[in-house]
Structure formats: C-alpha cells, structure tokens
Design a protein around this motif. Structure first.
Motif, PDB file in Angstrom:
ATOM      1  N   VAL A 125      55.132  29.521 107.038  1.00 56.82           N
ATOM      2  CA  VAL A 125      54.441  29.626 105.759  1.00 56.82           C
ATOM      3  C   VAL A 125      55.409  30.173 104.720  1.00 56.82           C
ATOM      4  O   VAL A 125      56.075  31.189 104.968  1.00 56.82           O
ATOM      5  N   ILE A 126      55.479  29.511 103.568  1.00 60.04           N
ATOM      6  CA  ILE A 126      56.380  29.932 102.500  1.00 60.04           C
ATOM      7  C   ILE A 126      55.559  30.414 101.309  1.00 60.04           C
ATOM      8  O   ILE A 126      54.651  29.718 100.850  1.00 60.04           O
ATOM      9  N   GLY A 127      55.856  31.601 100.830  1.00 64.98           N
ATOM     10  CA  GLY A 127      55.124  32.180  99.709  1.00 64.98           C
ATOM     11  C   GLY A 127      55.409  31.450  98.404  1.00 64.98           C
ATOM     12  O   GLY A 127      56.516  30.949  98.174  1.00 64.98           O
ATOM     13  N   GLU A 128      54.400  31.420  97.532  1.00 66.52           N
ATOM     14  CA  GLU A 128      54.500  30.715  96.248  1.00 66.52           C
ATOM     15  C   GLU A 128      55.708  31.164  95.425  1.00 66.52           C
ATOM     16  O   GLU A 128      56.474  30.334  94.913  1.00 66.52           O
ATOM     17  N   ALA A 129      55.900  32.467  95.286  1.00 68.79           N
ATOM     18  CA  ALA A 129      56.989  32.979  94.442  1.00 68.79           C
ATOM     19  C   ALA A 129      58.345  32.510  94.945  1.00 68.79           C
ATOM     20  O   ALA A 129      59.238  32.169  94.154  1.00 68.79           O
ATOM     21  N   LEU A 130      58.517  32.464  96.248  1.00 72.30           N
ATOM     22  CA  LEU A 130      59.780  32.024  96.823  1.00 72.30           C
ATOM     23  C   LEU A 130      59.961  30.513  96.651  1.00 72.30           C
ATOM     24  O   LEU A 130      61.055  30.039  96.323  1.00 72.30           O
ATOM     25  N   PHE A 168      53.482  25.192 105.671  1.00 76.22           N
ATOM     26  CA  PHE A 168      52.438  25.513 104.714  1.00 76.22           C
ATOM     27  C   PHE A 168      53.034  26.285 103.535  1.00 76.22           C
ATOM     28  O   PHE A 168      54.113  26.871 103.629  1.00 76.22           O
ATOM     29  N   ILE A 169      52.273  26.292 102.431  1.00 76.41           N
ATOM     30  CA  ILE A 169      52.581  27.143 101.276  1.00 76.41           C
ATOM     31  C   ILE A 169      51.432  28.137 101.125  1.00 76.41           C
ATOM     32  O   ILE A 169      50.278  27.810 101.400  1.00 76.41           O
ATOM     33  N   SER A 170      51.767  29.343 100.691  1.00 75.89           N
ATOM     34  CA  SER A 170      50.719  30.347 100.473  1.00 75.89           C
ATOM     35  C   SER A 170      50.684  30.775  99.013  1.00 75.89           C
ATOM     36  O   SER A 170      51.721  31.135  98.442  1.00 75.89           O
ATOM     37  N   THR A 172      49.109  35.727 105.579  1.00 68.98           N
ATOM     38  CA  THR A 172      48.417  34.682 106.344  1.00 68.98           C
ATOM     39  C   THR A 172      48.635  34.837 107.844  1.00 68.98           C
ATOM     40  O   THR A 172      47.977  34.165 108.638  1.00 68.98           O
ATOM     41  N   LEU A 173      49.563  35.730 108.230  1.00 65.99           N
ATOM     42  CA  LEU A 173      49.820  35.974 109.648  1.00 65.99           C
ATOM     43  C   LEU A 173      49.166  37.270 110.117  1.00 65.99           C
ATOM     44  O   LEU A 173      49.633  37.910 111.057  1.00 65.99           O
ATOM     45  N   VAL A 206      47.520  27.760 101.625  1.00 66.69           N
ATOM     46  CA  VAL A 206      46.699  28.709 102.383  1.00 66.69           C
ATOM     47  C   VAL A 206      46.530  29.971 101.553  1.00 66.69           C
ATOM     48  O   VAL A 206      47.508  30.483 101.006  1.00 66.69           O
ATOM     49  N   VAL A 207      45.307  30.458 101.471  1.00 63.44           N
ATOM     50  CA  VAL A 207      45.066  31.742 100.805  1.00 63.44           C
ATOM     51  C   VAL A 207      44.515  32.717 101.835  1.00 63.44           C
ATOM     52  O   VAL A 207      43.929  32.319 102.842  1.00 63.44           O
ATOM     53  N   SER A 208      44.708  34.009 101.579  1.00 61.29           N
ATOM     54  CA  SER A 208      44.260  35.028 102.525  1.00 61.29           C
ATOM     55  C   SER A 208      43.491  36.118 101.795  1.00 61.29           C
ATOM     56  O   SER A 208      43.756  36.413 100.627  1.00 61.29           O
ATOM     57  N   ALA A 209      42.532  36.702 102.506  1.00 66.56           N
ATOM     58  CA  ALA A 209      41.751  37.816 101.965  1.00 66.56           C
ATOM     59  C   ALA A 209      41.114  38.575 103.115  1.00 66.56           C
ATOM     60  O   ALA A 209      40.413  37.979 103.951  1.00 66.56           O
ATOM     61  N   ASN A 210      41.390  39.871 103.181  1.00 65.32           N
ATOM     62  CA  ASN A 210      40.773  40.750 104.177  1.00 65.32           C
ATOM     63  C   ASN A 210      40.944  40.244 105.607  1.00 65.32           C
ATOM     64  O   ASN A 210      40.015  40.278 106.415  1.00 65.32           O
ATOM     65  N   GLY A 211      42.136  39.759 105.914  1.00 68.82           N
ATOM     66  CA  GLY A 211      42.402  39.310 107.275  1.00 68.82           C
ATOM     67  C   GLY A 211      41.867  37.937 107.595  1.00 68.82           C
ATOM     68  O   GLY A 211      41.974  37.483 108.738  1.00 68.82           O
ATOM     69  N   GLU A 212      41.295  37.270 106.620  1.00 70.25           N
ATOM     70  CA  GLU A 212      40.808  35.898 106.806  1.00 70.25           C
ATOM     71  C   GLU A 212      41.689  34.950 106.005  1.00 70.25           C
ATOM     72  O   GLU A 212      42.303  35.344 105.002  1.00 70.25           O
ATOM     73  N   ILE A 213      41.749  33.690 106.437  1.00 73.51           N
ATOM     74  CA  ILE A 213      42.517  32.692 105.700  1.00 73.51           C
ATOM     75  C   ILE A 213      41.657  31.473 105.413  1.00 73.51           C
ATOM     76  O   ILE A 213      40.638  31.236 106.073  1.00 73.51           O
ATOM     77  N   LYS A 214      42.088  30.694 104.403  1.00 73.29           N
ATOM     78  CA  LYS A 214      41.359  29.485 104.026  1.00 73.29           C
ATOM     79  C   LYS A 214      42.349  28.472 103.456  1.00 73.29           C
ATOM     80  O   LYS A 214      43.274  28.830 102.727  1.00 73.29           O
TER      81      LYS A 214
END
Length: 402
Positions: free
Chosen positions: A127-132, A158-160, A167-168, A218-226
């Motif tokens: 997974v690669i972060g958006e800013a990077l 994936f991109i996050s 996301t991990l 992929v987005v993440s929130a509170n230990g969940e991903i979507k």
C-alpha cells in the motif's frame, strides 16, 4: 561375469547415495522458526516512529529521511504466543517501521533489530500513501521490489488516501490485515466499486507502457478499512494526480464492462420512490471512429439484471408498464454515472483510464502510432457518444410479471 556383477553393485550403491542426498535437505535452507514472514508493506512519506527516534539519538546511519516503510510480519514469537494462548486477545502480526531513502537499505536495517530476518515470498499486499504517490513516481517506489526475486509478482498494489501504514492495523483479535486486504478484492462479484486486481507484475507493464491507469484506493478509520474509489496515475509521470470517488468508479466500470456484479439505485420520476436494479451481467463495446484527422468513439453498454428492491406502494410492481419504467429509470442513472466520469477524465484530469486508447490501438493501429505519444491530451478533446440498454429479466420472489 563376476566383474560385471561387481560393476552393477557399484552402480547400485552410487545411485543409492545419490538419491539419499536430497533427503538431507537444502544446503542453504533456513528453518521456518528462524524467519519472520513479511505479508504486507506500506510506504509513506517520512514519519519516524518513537523507537526510530530513540535509536537515532544513539546512532544514526547516513541517510535522507524521505520514506517510511512499514512491514507487517508474522514472527515465530507471535505465532507461538497466539497458538499457546488461543489468540483471543493476542495480535497475530507485528508491524515494524524503518525510515530512510533506500528501500533495500531499510529492509536490511531490520536485520539489526531482530534475530529473525524478514523474508518476502509471502508478501500479499503493498500500500502506497497518497502523499508519497504524489511526490514520487511509482517506478521509483517499486523499483527494488521489481528487481528483487524475493517479492512475489502476485503481490497486490493499492493506494491509501491517508497514511498507508494505517491500513495494516486491525482491532479484531486473530486477524491479519494484509490477508484481509488481499481477500477483499474477491468481493468484486457483489459491487462495481472494486477494480480488477493489480498485482506487481501487471503494475510493471502499466509503468512501462506510460499509459494512465487506476489503483484501488483504501481508506482507514478506527482499525477498519474500506475500498473507496480509485487513485488516478498519470502515464507520463507515473505519479498520482487525483481520485475517482465511488460513484465515478461505478461509471468507469460501466464503460469498461468489467463489472461482475453490483447494483444501480435510482428513483422513480413521478413518485420519487426507490428502485434497485441488481446486475447479473454487463458488457461494453468501445468503437473508435476516424474521419480525416478527427477521432471519436461510440460506447454501447448492455446489462441483464433483476429488480431487487422497489418501494413503490401503489399498483402492481410486476406489470409491463412498471418494468419498462424501472428499466428506463435505471438506464438514466447509468447514463448519469457514465457522463460524470467522462467529464472528470476529459475535463479535470485529462487522462484516459478507461481503455479508449487501447481500443484505438487494436482497431486503428496506424492512427494510434500517430497520436500515442500525446494520447491523454488528445483523448481530452475527442467526442464520446454512449448508449445504455438494461433488461430486467427477473422480478424477485414476491410476485410475477403480468
């Protein structure tokens, strides 16, 4: 005769010894208990962990702090602890981060922090972060992984939108986030909002082609991903330039015809009541046309499905008139989705991520050779016509067609 017999005996002994050698194992093998299995990787803009900062205060090797790599590991200690305790509260993984400017050096730095070196043949996701992804080309970011035979070419990309390392993470005991993420792509038969998988080997071909493409966001929130839409990668730079939201990804899937399932939610024009069309099959045909120096496309979209939900309370929901109206309403919604994503591609981002150029290459190769070097710009100016035909063949179990 005796000499021949001795010769045969010698051969039998030699073969026995030769066949026994492989049973002793590989000379260069390592016990599984001596290794940490890397199953996931996240790449973000540099952000040192507290552990790294404390290490660096004591001794820091020469580097530029550009990238933070987070490795998801299944270690012998974690596996043993989980097995012994039954795992109700124990995490089944450990995440370790390293910051630097060389992917290979960061990987080897982990050998200075653990007695079980990381191995990557079981790597499931990266997974690669958006800013990077906005700052560096994917070609640079995955170069080491493509050169290293240790990383599987089937590793999914994936991109996050946010920190990729988030996301991990998981709050669910016993769950390994990398496995969850890689398995979610199998849900494509239930929605038009999941792209076909992008393994590392396919990403390499996209990079080399210099054509624009999409990566699942992929987005993440509170230990969940979507899964939430897709990141747009511009072919000329191989950098991320923006996103398609979930509805726009819906529209793109209708254009490509690569959806395996999903639904179309629309509202009746007269009553405003909900109608849900469930996709059983879809197909799309992109036809390029060339007249002189002018290029244009026709897109023919067809689908067969069922009426899965209707909030209509007056009259029969199963007579011909209603079904024709439901089809028209759903078709209008699909046209809206297609129009919106085409506008986004052609007007805002000026990139072709739907395969129009590929169809031109296949059907009009000489024209393609003339325009391919500046195709994204050319695509942003070409007219695109489209038509949609949906057929409701199934009406659910609550009634019958009249």
């Amino acid at each position: 005769m005796k000499q021949t017999f001795n010769h045969v005996q010698f051969l039998l002994v030699f073969l026995s010894v030769f066949l026994l050698v492989p049973l002793a194992g590989c000379w260069s093998s390592h016990e599984i208990e001596e290794r940490s299995l890397g199953v996931g990787m996240a790449l973000d803009k540099a952000n040192k962990s507290m552990t790294e900062k404390e290490f660096d205060e004591q001794e820091e090797y020469p580097k530029r702090n550009l990238i933070t790599s987070t490795y998801q590991l299944i270690t012998p200690q974690v596996a043993s602890s989980t097995t012994k305790q039954g795992g109700p509260q124990q995490k089944s993984y450990v995440n370790v981060s390293e910051t630097g400017d060389s992917a290979f050096q960061m990987l080897r730095e982990l050998s200075l922090r653990s007695d079980t070196p990381l191995t990557s043949p079981h790597m499931k996701v990266m997974v690669i972060g958006e800013a990077l992804a906005r700052s560096y080309s994917l070609e640079q970011l995955v170069d080491q992984s493509l050169r290293d035979n240790d990383v599987r070419p089937s590793c999914l990309m994936f991109i996050s939108k946010g920190r990729a390392s988030d996301t991990l993470e998981s709050k669910t005991a016993g769950e390994i986030p990398a496995f969850r993420l890689s398995a979610m792509v199998e849900n494509a038969y239930r929605t038009t909002r999941i792209l076909p998988p992008m393994p590392l080997i396919k990403l390499e071909s996209k990079i080399q082609s210099r054509s624009s493409f999409l990566l699942q966001n992929v987005v993440s929130a509170n230990g969940e991903i979507k899964f939430a839409g897709a990141a747009i990668i511009k072919g000329k730079t191989n950098k991320m330039i923006g996103f398609l939201n979930e509805e726009e990804l819906d529209g793109l899937t209708w254009i490509t015809g690569k959806g395996k399932g999903g639904l179309v939610k629309s509202f009746d024009k007269k009553t405003g009541q909900l109608i849900v069309y469930e996709i059983e099959s879809m197909k799309s045909h992109i036809q390029p046309h060339v007249k002189g120096n002018n290029i244009f496309f026709d897109v023919h979209i067809e689908s067969v499905g069922r009426l899965s939900e209707s909030w209509m309370t007056s009259g029969s929901s199963f007579n011909n008139q209603f079904l024709q109206n439901a089809q028209k309403t759903s078709e209008k919604k699909v046209k809206h989705l297609v129009r919106n994503v085409l506008e986004k591609m052609q007007t805002k981002y000026k990139v072709d991520v739907a395969g129009f150029g590929n169809q031109l290459r296949i059907k009009r190769p000489r024209v393609w050779m003339r325009v391919k070097d500046n195709w994204d710009q050319t695509f942003s100016e070409v007219p695109i016509n489209y038509d949609v035909k949906l057929t409701i063949k199934d009406y659910g179990a609550s009634g019958s067609k009249k």
